[in-house]
Design a protein around this motif. Structure first.
Motif, mmCIF file in Angstrom:
data_model
loop_
_atom_site.group_PDB
_atom_site.id
_atom_site.type_symbol
_atom_site.label_atom_id
_atom_site.label_comp_id
_atom_site.label_asym_id
_atom_site.label_seq_id
_atom_site.Cartn_x
_atom_site.Cartn_y
_atom_site.Cartn_z
ATOM 1 N N LEU A 283 0.841 -1.201 0.000
ATOM 2 C CA LEU A 283 0.000 0.000 0.000
ATOM 3 C C LEU A 283 0.871 1.245 0.000
ATOM 4 O O LEU A 283 1.881 1.314 0.693
ATOM 5 C CB LEU A 283 -0.952 0.009 1.204
ATOM 6 N N GLU A 284 0.394 2.259 -0.761
ATOM 7 C CA GLU A 284 1.176 3.467 -1.037
ATOM 8 C C GLU A 284 1.159 4.480 0.097
ATOM 9 O O GLU A 284 1.157 5.687 -0.150
ATOM 10 C CB GLU A 284 0.622 4.112 -2.309
ATOM 11 N N THR A 285 1.121 4.046 1.356
ATOM 12 C CA THR A 285 1.037 4.968 2.484
ATOM 13 C C THR A 285 2.020 6.134 2.290
ATOM 14 O O THR A 285 3.156 5.926 1.873
ATOM 15 C CB THR A 285 1.311 4.200 3.790
ATOM 16 N N ALA A 302 7.651 0.356 -8.059
ATOM 17 C CA ALA A 302 7.363 1.456 -8.995
ATOM 18 C C ALA A 302 5.894 1.867 -8.894
ATOM 19 O O ALA A 302 5.563 3.057 -8.891
ATOM 20 C CB ALA A 302 7.714 1.041 -10.419
ATOM 21 N N HIS A 303 4.997 0.886 -8.782
ATOM 22 C CA HIS A 303 3.561 1.188 -8.662
ATOM 23 C C HIS A 303 3.289 2.013 -7.397
ATOM 24 O O HIS A 303 2.615 3.046 -7.452
ATOM 25 C CB HIS A 303 2.771 -0.127 -8.648
ATOM 26 N N GLU A 304 3.821 1.574 -6.271
ATOM 27 C CA GLU A 304 3.536 2.274 -5.002
ATOM 28 C C GLU A 304 4.177 3.667 -4.988
ATOM 29 O O GLU A 304 3.607 4.607 -4.445
ATOM 30 C CB GLU A 304 4.023 1.458 -3.796
ATOM 31 N N LEU A 305 5.358 3.789 -5.585
ATOM 32 C CA LEU A 305 5.994 5.114 -5.620
ATOM 33 C C LEU A 305 5.267 6.039 -6.599
ATOM 34 O O LEU A 305 5.159 7.242 -6.354
ATOM 35 C CB LEU A 305 7.481 4.987 -5.950
ATOM 36 N N ALA A 306 4.722 5.488 -7.694
ATOM 37 C CA ALA A 306 3.930 6.308 -8.627
ATOM 38 C C ALA A 306 2.701 6.884 -7.916
ATOM 39 O O ALA A 306 2.253 7.993 -8.209
ATOM 40 C CB ALA A 306 3.498 5.478 -9.831
ATOM 41 N N HIS A 307 2.173 6.117 -6.960
ATOM 42 C CA HIS A 307 1.019 6.600 -6.189
ATOM 43 C C HIS A 307 1.344 7.857 -5.390
ATOM 44 O O HIS A 307 0.436 8.579 -4.992
ATOM 45 C CB HIS A 307 0.575 5.539 -5.187
ATOM 46 N N GLN A 308 2.615 8.114 -5.101
ATOM 47 C CA GLN A 308 2.925 9.329 -4.339
ATOM 48 C C GLN A 308 2.442 10.542 -5.135
ATOM 49 O O GLN A 308 2.011 11.533 -4.556
ATOM 50 C CB GLN A 308 4.422 9.421 -4.015
ATOM 51 N N ASN A 325 -6.500 6.706 -9.252
ATOM 52 C CA ASN A 325 -5.385 6.218 -8.425
ATOM 53 C C ASN A 325 -4.720 5.004 -9.077
ATOM 54 O O ASN A 325 -3.546 5.022 -9.414
ATOM 55 C CB ASN A 325 -5.882 5.765 -7.042
ATOM 56 N N GLU A 326 -5.501 3.923 -9.208
ATOM 57 C CA GLU A 326 -4.899 2.626 -9.544
ATOM 58 C C GLU A 326 -4.535 2.484 -11.021
ATOM 59 O O GLU A 326 -3.456 2.013 -11.358
ATOM 60 C CB GLU A 326 -5.826 1.483 -9.120
ATOM 61 N N GLY A 327 -5.468 2.868 -11.906
ATOM 62 C CA GLY A 327 -5.182 2.737 -13.334
ATOM 63 C C GLY A 327 -3.989 3.595 -13.728
ATOM 64 O O GLY A 327 -3.119 3.175 -14.497
ATOM 65 N N VAL A 378 -9.422 -2.072 -12.762
ATOM 66 C CA VAL A 378 -8.489 -0.944 -12.640
ATOM 67 C C VAL A 378 -7.041 -1.328 -12.956
ATOM 68 O O VAL A 378 -6.321 -0.559 -13.588
ATOM 69 C CB VAL A 378 -8.554 -0.247 -11.258
ATOM 70 N N TYR A 379 -6.606 -2.530 -12.543
ATOM 71 C CA TYR A 379 -5.178 -2.864 -12.682
ATOM 72 C C TYR A 379 -4.815 -3.413 -14.054
ATOM 73 O O TYR A 379 -3.705 -3.212 -14.526
ATOM 74 C CB TYR A 379 -4.755 -3.894 -11.630
ATOM 75 N N LEU A 380 -5.730 -4.166 -14.680
ATOM 76 C CA LEU A 380 -5.397 -4.795 -15.956
ATOM 77 C C LEU A 380 -5.964 -4.011 -17.133
ATOM 78 O O LEU A 380 -5.272 -3.720 -18.096
ATOM 79 C CB LEU A 380 -5.925 -6.241 -15.986
HETATM 80 ZN ZN LIG Z 1 -2.123 0.830 -6.228
#
Ligand SMILES: [Zn+2]
Length: 516
Positions: A283-285, A302-308, A325-327, A378-380
């Motif tokens: 989780l991108e806390t 990379a995914h979690e850091l992109a969420h920042q 957020n997710e896509g 959202v993810y795929l």
């Molecule tokens: Zn995510």
């Protein structure tokens, strides 16, 4: 889109009439109307061996309407006392709702301090979108991990638990030695006692409640300064394996790539927390994403850091905006992969994900139910909306659009509708025509070159299945032949066997011959 506009007008009606909830499309009871929290100061004493928490939450809030009563969200735990504006307030509980009646009414637009003293054993909060593990506070005997998206924070502190109400946070966490306590933001003070330590953390920028994390364990940590001057700390629980820590060395490169693509890193500090626990994924806390055991791969990091950027600095208005957020974070992670491994690896990622999304019949991310919130939609399927928008606009205009998205909503909230409006403004009809089918069409759009791959893969799988079936049949035939041979041997008297004594009266039992 009309669909979203209809939901939007429904929201306003709920906000005006009901203090319990902000009328979220997926979680109507989450958050609370009439209040805007400005800051939380959480003073927590935690005994992990017993999962015991004693807390004081000092909440500075602004009334958004005249209030004789207001709500906070809180799940479980015992409330000992509440003060509003320095005076004792009365309160009662109803499920997630903590109803607070201040001694005197609060006028609209005025600010007031709320102090909640509480204690108990925090528990995981059940959630329809994370049905197996739940969300929030994960206690595993000697360590504590917090992953709250979407509504787990109310499981360990009283809060206005909806992303719409971002606030400033500071944490004062006292834990017994030799444990350490890590939270969002910067460590500003460390108080040493003989048996305990108090860690004081402070986050500079506003944060949604679901992005709060507190991690308590024994850690190995490494801190360095990136080439652009950003302080980065990775926290590895001592129980994590050396090999599982390796990919986190890429944190610098990942952040540098996203900064050059989407604009400066939005927070004052960066890093990651690696657990050794079976918590739900990663989780991108904010400022410090948390990773469950085995999830710390370069792609997930990379995914979690992109969420920042996408999710944290720019956060959903409603949980049904989750694609922004997710896509978006997932496509950003694919772009990082492309930058590192080249066009061929990127093309492979695209067609394999397309095949998976097809096989899973991914629903449109613009029309989902709460149960599909963290799924294939959202993810795929979701990242392809951005991919085809990028193809339509070209890299330069696409990145300009993404940077504009960041600067328009930095440290605030935004909706899917806002994203569509920006695409209209900067890309026009053709851009919407590239994006919309991936977000809204009931069945997933077809892409001829990838369909050929899907067909090839299907044939390949069929051929492999047929081969496995043939091998199985062959093994079965062999087994039967061996069995027949053994049975035949048993029926033939062995030459060295002494002849039966007919006088004993025993006779050899008749056995059916083989083949019957
Ligand atoms: Zn995510």
């Amino acid at each position: 889109m009309g669909f979203i506009a209809v939901l939007g007008s429904g929201l306003l009606a709920l906000v005006a009439s009901d203090p319990a909830g902000v009328g979220d499309a997926y979680y109507p009871g989450y958050g609370n109307a009439g209040i805007d929290v400005l800051s939380y100061e959480l003073d927590l004493t935690i005994e992990p061996s017993a999962n015991a928490l004693k807390g004081v939450a000092a909440i500075r809030m602004r009334a958004t309407s005249d209030l004789s009563l207001f709500h906070l969200d809180l799940v479980g735990l015992d409330v000992d006392a509440i003060e509003v504006g320095g005076e004792a307030a009365t309160f009662d509980r109803d499920g997630r709702e903590l109803r607070i009646t201040p001694a005197r009414a609060i006028a609209a637009d005025s600010e007031v301090d709320v102090l909640v003293r509480y204690h108990g054993e925090p528990e995981v909060v059940p959630d329809p979108a994370v049905p197996v593990e739940g969300v929030g506070w994960f206690w595993n005997g000697d360590a504590i991990w917090v992953m709250s998206e979407p509504g787990g924070s109310a499981g360990f502190f009283p809060c206005n638990d909806h992303p719409l109400d971002k606030a400033l946070f500071s944490f004062r966490v006292r834990v017994p030695r030799p444990l350490q306590a890590v939270a969002n933001g910067k460590l500003v003070e460390l108080l040493e006692e003989e048996d305990a330590r108090t860690y004081v953390w402070s986050a500079r920028d506003p944060m949604a409640t679901y992005l709060v994390t507190i991690a308590i364990a024994e850690f190995d940590s490494e801190t360095w300064t990136s080439p652009s001057g950003l302080e980065i700390t990775n926290w590895f629980t001592k129980k994590s394996r050396e090999s599982s820590r390796k990919a986190f060395q890429k944190t610098d490169e990942i952040l540098e790539y996203f900064s050059s693509a989407f604009g400066p890193y939005p927070f004052e500090i960066a890093g990651n927390i690696l657990t050794n626990a079976r918590v739900p994924g990663a989780l991108e806390t904010q400022t410090k994403p948390v990773y469950g055991a085995g999830t710390g791969t370069e792609e997930v990091i990379a995914h979690e850091l992109a969420h920042q950027w996408f999710g944290n600095a720019v956060c959903v208005e409603d949980w049904n905006d989750i694609w922004i957020n997710e896509g978006v974070a997932e496509y950003a992670a694919w772009m990082y992969l492309e930058s590192q491994e080249g066009a061929e690896a990127f093309a492979k990622k695209l067609k394999e994900t397309y095949a998976m999304a097809r096989a899973m019949k991914a629903t449109p991310p613009g029309h989902m139910t709460v149960r599909q919130m963290f799924g294939a939609a959202v993810y795929l399927r979701g990242p392809f909306a951005l991919h085809f928008l990028r193809r339509q606009l070209g890299d330069e205009r696409f990145l300009a659009l993404m940077r504009r998205w960041m600067s328009d909503h930095l440290h605030g909230n935004a909706s899917l509708e806002d994203f569509l409006a920006l695409v209209d403004e900067l890309g026009g009809k053709d851009a919407r025509a590239a994006l919309d089918p991936w977000l809204f069409d009931e069945s997933m759009p077809s892409v001829a070159e990838w369909d050929a791959y899907v067909e090839e893969r299907r044939k390949d799988q069929e051929a492999r299945r047929a081969l496995r079936e043939a091998e199985r049949a062959e093994r079965e035939a062999l087994r039967k032949a061996q069995q027949a041979e053994e049975d035949a041997k048993k029926n033939t008297p062995k030459p060295e066997e002494p002849a039966k004594d007919g006088a004993s009266g025993e006779s050899k039992p008749d056995k059916p011959s083989d083949g019957r």
